[in-house]
Design a protein around this motif. Structure first.
Motif, PDB file in Angstrom:
ATOM      1  N   LEU A 138       0.675  -1.158  -0.017  1.00 46.85           N
ATOM      2  CA  LEU A 138       0.021  -0.034   0.003  1.00 46.85           C
ATOM      3  C   LEU A 138       0.911   1.177   0.103  1.00 46.85           C
ATOM      4  N   VAL A 139       0.658   2.171  -0.957  1.00 41.26           N
ATOM      5  CA  VAL A 139       1.703   3.292  -1.354  1.00 41.26           C
ATOM      6  C   VAL A 139       0.509   4.387  -0.726  1.00 41.26           C
ATOM      7  N   LEU A 140       0.981   5.374   0.378  1.00 40.89           N
ATOM      8  CA  LEU A 140       0.228   6.483   0.887  1.00 40.89           C
ATOM      9  C   LEU A 140       1.344   7.777   0.348  1.00 40.89           C
ATOM     10  N   TRP A 141       0.948   8.360  -0.691  1.00 42.54           N
ATOM     11  CA  TRP A 141       1.885   9.210  -1.270  1.00 42.54           C
ATOM     12  C   TRP A 141       2.006  10.361  -0.548  1.00 42.54           C
ATOM     13  N   ASP A 142       0.872  10.933   0.176  1.00 45.23           N
ATOM     14  CA  ASP A 142       0.940  12.325   0.961  1.00 45.23           C
ATOM     15  C   ASP A 142       2.104  12.178   2.015  1.00 45.23           C
ATOM     16  N   LEU A 143       1.775  10.977   2.639  1.00 46.75           N
ATOM     17  CA  LEU A 143       2.669  10.667   3.804  1.00 46.75           C
ATOM     18  C   LEU A 143       4.062  10.096   3.574  1.00 46.75           C
ATOM     19  N   LYS A 144       4.480   9.646   2.099  1.00 46.49           N
ATOM     20  CA  LYS A 144       5.496   9.138   1.644  1.00 46.49           C
ATOM     21  C   LYS A 144       5.809   8.042   2.570  1.00 46.49           C
ATOM     22  N   LEU A 145       4.753   7.102   2.482  1.00 43.38           N
ATOM     23  CA  LEU A 145       4.681   5.513   3.206  1.00 43.38           C
ATOM     24  C   LEU A 145       4.665   4.715   2.153  1.00 43.38           C
ATOM     25  N   VAL A 146       5.328   3.632   2.162  1.00 43.82           N
ATOM     26  CA  VAL A 146       5.017   2.366   1.605  1.00 43.82           C
ATOM     27  C   VAL A 146       5.016   0.985   2.369  1.00 43.82           C
ATOM     28  N   ILE A 147       3.849   0.736   2.561  1.00 42.83           N
ATOM     29  CA  ILE A 147       3.453  -0.287   3.608  1.00 42.83           C
ATOM     30  C   ILE A 147       3.081  -1.641   3.229  1.00 42.83           C
ATOM     31  N   ARG A 148       4.050  -2.480   3.814  1.00 47.09           N
ATOM     32  CA  ARG A 148       3.762  -4.033   3.543  1.00 47.09           C
ATOM     33  C   ARG A 148       2.410  -4.404   3.841  1.00 47.09           C
ATOM     34  N   PHE A 149       1.643  -5.099   2.858  1.00 51.02           N
ATOM     35  CA  PHE A 149       0.208  -5.151   3.046  1.00 51.02           C
ATOM     36  C   PHE A 149       0.057  -6.901   2.629  1.00 51.02           C
ATOM     37  N   PRO A 150       0.341  -7.723   3.340  1.00 46.29           N
ATOM     38  CA  PRO A 150      -0.025  -9.323   2.744  1.00 46.29           C
ATOM     39  C   PRO A 150      -1.410  -9.603   2.730  1.00 46.29           C
ATOM     40  N   PRO A 151      -1.560 -10.916   2.081  1.00 47.43           N
ATOM     41  CA  PRO A 151      -3.023 -11.202   2.098  1.00 47.43           C
ATOM     42  C   PRO A 151      -3.470 -11.449   3.448  1.00 47.43           C
ATOM     43  N   GLY A 152      -4.942 -11.220   3.469  1.00 49.13           N
ATOM     44  CA  GLY A 152      -5.452 -11.186   4.732  1.00 49.13           C
ATOM     45  C   GLY A 152      -5.187 -10.282   5.629  1.00 49.13           C
TER      46      GLY A 152
END
Length: 219
Positions: A110-124
């Motif tokens: 998951l990429v939150l562009w305004d916060l400059k965050l890339v979050i690992r987002f596994p199934p489930g």
């Protein structure tokens, strides 16, 4: 109840919405909202009750939800492009659940562009974000992998419709005096800040009577 669907899709959607796994998924998302933003949860629940009281034939997608709508993306390689969900309640939270079979270390983030965050987002996994405020997307996955998603949300127009006595804005304001209309505009201008005030701080959550044990959260 599914609306604006191809007739051939409706039985499948009804079956999915009635499946215990999806009901539990929806209930988990509701629990996330109730525990981490109890005031916002109360706001959603209040308007759900108002809709149910006004519309006798309304059928919510799940018995465990406080959101009015759900989108199920069937993939098989669901990728969300960079966007904001402007029609959603501006300060509202939108729970997103990732499903499928993919390597979360390589893709599907998951990429939150305004916060400059890339979050690992596994199934489930489920995450709740203010999708009307934050520009978001998700990374692509491998060609032989699968990714699906379930998203719940409520349009801001539904809240306004209830606040306007279950009428359109045009119907609501047409009989107002000039002073009443001015007061209405002031209320409208303050709506967003009132919404943000529904967010909770960690200190507020620690001191609340929430069922979850939040006492061990780090600063």
């Amino acid at each position: 109840m599914p609306v604006s669907q191809e007739p051939s899709n409706v039985p499948l959607l009804h079956a999915l919405l009635a499946h215990v796994a999806f009901i539990r998924l929806a209930g988990f998302a509701t629990g996330v909202l109730a525990n981490w933003a109890p005031a916002l949860f109360g706001y959603y629940a209040k308007y759900c009750a108002a809709l149910a009281g006004r519309l006798d034939d309304i059928a919510f997608n799940f018995p465990t939800t406080v959101w009015a709508a759900v989108t199920i993306n069937f993939g098989p390689r669901t990728v969300s492009l960079r966007h904001r969900d402007y029609a959603n309640l501006a300060w509202g939270w939108c729970p997103i659940t990732a499903l499928g079979n993919f390597n979360p270390d390589v893709g599907g983030h998951l990429v939150l562009w305004d916060l400059k965050l890339v979050i690992r987002f596994p199934p489930g996994s489920t995450i709740a974000i203010p999708s009307g405020l934050l520009t978001h997307s998700n990374a692509s996955i491998g060609g032989r992998e699968t990714r699906f998603s379930v998203t719940q949300y409520t349009a801001g127009a539904i809240f306004r419709w209830v606040d306007q006595g279950c009428r359109t804005k045009e119907e609501f304001v047409k009989k107002m005096t000039a002073s009443e209309y001015d007061a209405f505009l002031v209320t409208e201008e303050g709506r967003f800040n009132e919404g943000l005030a529904m967010y909770s701080t960690l200190d507020e959550l620690r001191s609340s009577d929430a069922e979850s044990d939040l006492s061990e959260l780090d600063e």
